[in-house]
Each structure stands twice: as structure tokens, then as C-alpha cells.
Enzyme design. Structure first.
Site, PDB file in Angstrom:
ATOM      1  N   SER A  92     -56.201  -8.225  -0.928  1.00  0.00           N
ATOM      2  CA  SER A  92     -57.301  -8.933   0.174  1.00  0.00           C
ATOM      3  C   SER A  92     -56.982  -8.100   1.639  1.00  0.00           C
ATOM      4  O   SER A  92     -57.784  -8.016   2.466  1.00  0.00           O
ATOM      5  CB  SER A  92     -57.201 -10.363   0.257  1.00  0.00           C
ATOM      6  OG  SER A  92     -55.735 -10.749   0.788  1.00  0.00           O
ATOM      7  N   TYR A 140     -52.416  -4.237  -0.453  1.00  0.00           N
ATOM      8  CA  TYR A 140     -52.910  -3.806  -1.777  1.00  0.00           C
ATOM      9  C   TYR A 140     -54.076  -4.540  -2.204  1.00  0.00           C
ATOM     10  O   TYR A 140     -54.552  -4.187  -3.238  1.00  0.00           O
ATOM     11  CB  TYR A 140     -51.879  -3.264  -2.692  1.00  0.00           C
ATOM     12  CG  TYR A 140     -51.177  -4.794  -3.224  1.00  0.00           C
ATOM     13  CD1 TYR A 140     -50.062  -5.260  -2.393  1.00  0.00           C
ATOM     14  CD2 TYR A 140     -51.637  -5.506  -4.214  1.00  0.00           C
ATOM     15  CE1 TYR A 140     -49.549  -6.292  -2.724  1.00  0.00           C
ATOM     16  CE2 TYR A 140     -50.850  -6.571  -4.558  1.00  0.00           C
ATOM     17  CZ  TYR A 140     -49.823  -7.112  -3.988  1.00  0.00           C
ATOM     18  OH  TYR A 140     -49.531  -8.223  -4.311  1.00  0.00           O
ATOM     19  N   GLU A 178     -50.669 -16.621   2.422  1.00  0.00           N
ATOM     20  CA  GLU A 178     -50.294 -15.956   1.013  1.00  0.00           C
ATOM     21  C   GLU A 178     -49.095 -16.810   0.636  1.00  0.00           C
ATOM     22  O   GLU A 178     -48.170 -16.370  -0.037  1.00  0.00           O
ATOM     23  CB  GLU A 178     -49.651 -14.607   1.090  1.00  0.00           C
ATOM     24  CG  GLU A 178     -50.652 -13.839   1.782  1.00  0.00           C
ATOM     25  CD  GLU A 178     -52.211 -13.668   1.271  1.00  0.00           C
ATOM     26  OE1 GLU A 178     -52.492 -14.310   0.169  1.00  0.00           O
ATOM     27  OE2 GLU A 178     -52.980 -13.211   1.789  1.00  0.00           O
TER      28      GLU A 178
HETATM   29  C1  BEZ Z   1     -52.225  -7.502  -0.003  1.00  0.00           C
HETATM   30  O1  BEZ Z   1     -51.436  -6.895   0.057  1.00  0.00           O
HETATM   31  O2  BEZ Z   1     -53.458  -7.843   0.162  1.00  0.00           O
HETATM   32  C2  BEZ Z   1     -51.976  -9.109  -0.363  1.00  0.00           C
HETATM   33  C3  BEZ Z   1     -51.690  -9.166  -1.755  1.00  0.00           C
HETATM   34  C4  BEZ Z   1     -51.088 -10.492  -2.266  1.00  0.00           C
HETATM   35  C5  BEZ Z   1     -50.626 -11.330  -1.334  1.00  0.00           C
HETATM   36  C6  BEZ Z   1     -50.724 -11.127  -0.034  1.00  0.00           C
HETATM   37  C7  BEZ Z   1     -51.424  -9.935   0.512  1.00  0.00           C
END
Ligand code: BEZ
Length: 244
Positions: free
Chosen positions: A50, A48, A143
């Protein structure tokens, strides 16, 4: 058995994974070791943030879709990607609806634009089974700044419901910034911050553009007002900046 040929725990049927209530009123299950808790032949990751514009490695299939019960907010500090320890930038996290409406929404200037169901649009990625351990390890590293892994049902645009893991910076993590009530300050912070992965504004604009693209290709998607408003504010700062 999964393609990894690994431990028996990977054979746990996904449907038998129960939901749990955490101390923050979280009604979704937190996973401590997704690689052993989720079957590798059905290992999906919901992006949701990057991950929408920078997909994970080892993708077998991608499906746009949405989850319910969360709001997406630029309320997570980034000390390692879009900022530095002394001057953290801001990236997105998900705030669970119950917690949001009971404790945070009152101070959030964008709360009035949230619909009851609180849909968050993104992309679900199915990972090639044999690559699950490496992909998961790579994402955990990428992350690591306060995010934990949870399991959520994703309503895919194909009509199916997919159980996927998702990275969330819950309100109890050290990098959770809390409600960013001053939108001028938040957009200025995003405009000026920079970290090892690049400019914070680039993260915001890439996310906003990717969401618009999802919208264009999946007509029914609702606009994310929080992201759109921040984009507009940052673009205005850019246009006014004589030093750029
Ligand atoms: C993501 O879903 O893009 C994401 C958001 C926060 C941390 C890791 C991935």
C-alpha cells in the site's frame, strides 16, 4: 547527530548494522526500534504494497527501485484494514526466497513464474529527518497487524543502493495465511472482503495499477505475475457479478 537531536544510538553508521539469521532462515536484519537504530538523516522506507499507492507522510524524496531475494504474495491476513476479525481480507507480504523455495514454493501455483533472483519492485521513500519519529510511529500503527521491521538494500533506478527499512509479515506472525494454493478461492476472498480502509479488491487493483505505472516510467521493470493474475481474476469476478 540527527536532525531530531536525539539519542546517541541514532548516530550508528548504517553500514555497520550487521545482518543476522533468524529462526526462519531470514538473512536480513530485524529491527526492534528503527527510530533509534537508523540514522535519521538516512531514514528510508521501502514500500512494496500500500505504500506504493499511499505514500507515507513526511517524504523528502521518492526513488523507484527493487529488492532481491523475496517474493511478494497476498498471503497476509488483514483483520484491520481490508477485512475484519471474523472475515480477514488478504494483503501483501514478502516471503524470503530461501524459505519460499525450501518450504512453500511447491504448493504455490505462481512459483513457475518466479525468476531466480526474485526481484520485488517498489518505491523507496526518504523521510524528512525531523519527522522520522512521527512517521515511524504512524506507520507502526498503520501496519501493526503482524508486520515486523527489517533492513534491506534497495537497488534504486538512479543506480544507487539504498539501505531502507521494510515491513514484512514473516511466516511466524499470527496473521500469516500461508500458501494460498487455490487461486479461485483467493480471488473470491479478495473480491468480497471489506474492512475499515475499504474494499480488498480496491487495494489489489490500486497496487496492480501502481506497479504498472512504475513499469511504464522505469521501462526495465518486470511484471509481477502474482499481482497481475489476481487482478485479472478479480476483474472477471466483477464483470460477472450481477449484484454489483
Ligand atoms: C508496503 O511496503 O507497502 C507495506 C507492506 C506491508 C506492510 C506495511 C507496508
Amino acid at each position: 547527530m540527527t536532525d531530531s537531536g536525539s539519542s546517541s544510538s541514532t548516530s550508528t553508521p548504517l553500514t555497520s548494522l550487521s545482518t543476522s539469521s533468524g529462526s526462519l532462515g531470514l538473512n536480513i536484519q530485524k529491527l526492534t526500534d528503527p527510530v533509534s537504530e537508523v540514522p535519521h538523516d538516512e531514514f528510508w522506507i521501502f514500500g512494496y504494497g500500500s505504500l506504493i499507492f499511499k505514500p507515507p507522510p513526511g517524504v523528502e524524496r521518492a526513488e523507484p527501485g527493487y529488492i532481491t531475494g523475496f517474493v511478494r504474495r497476498f498471503w497476509q491476513m488483514s483483520h484491520d484494514h481490508r477485512g475484519v476479525p471474523d472475515a480477514p481480507g488478504r494483503v501483501v507480504t514478502l516471503v524470503e526466497r530461501e524459505y519460499y523455495w525450501s518450504r512453500l514454493a511447491e504448493r504455490d501455483p505462481h512459483a513457475k513464474y518466479e525468476k531466480k533472483e526474485c526481484r520485488t519492485y517498489g518505491v523507496a521513500y526518504k523521510i524528512i529527518p525531523s519527522q522520522v519519529p512521527e512517521v515511524s510511529a504512524a506507520l507502526d500503527l498503520r501496519e501493526q497487524n503482524g508486520y515486523s521491521v527489517h533492513l534491506v538494500p534497495v537497488h534504486a533506478s538512479s543506480g544507487s543502493v539504498i539501505l531502507a527499512i521494510v515491513y514484512i509479515g514473516t511466516p511466524d506472525n499470527h496473521a500469516f495465511a500461508g500458501v494460498e494454493a487455490d487461486l479461485d478461492k483467493l480471488s473470491e476472498l479478495i473480491y468480497k472482503s471489506k474492512g475499515p480502509s475499504g474494499y480488498n479488491k480496491e487495494y489489489l487493483l490500486k497496487l496492480g495499477e501502481a506497479l504498472r505505472q512504475l513499469h511504464d516510467t522505469n521501462g526495465v521493470m518486470e511484471e509481477d505475475y502474482h499481482v497481475e493474475d489476481l487482478m485479472a481474476r478479480v476483474r472477471k469476478l466483477e464483470a460477472l457479478d450481477v449484484n454489483k
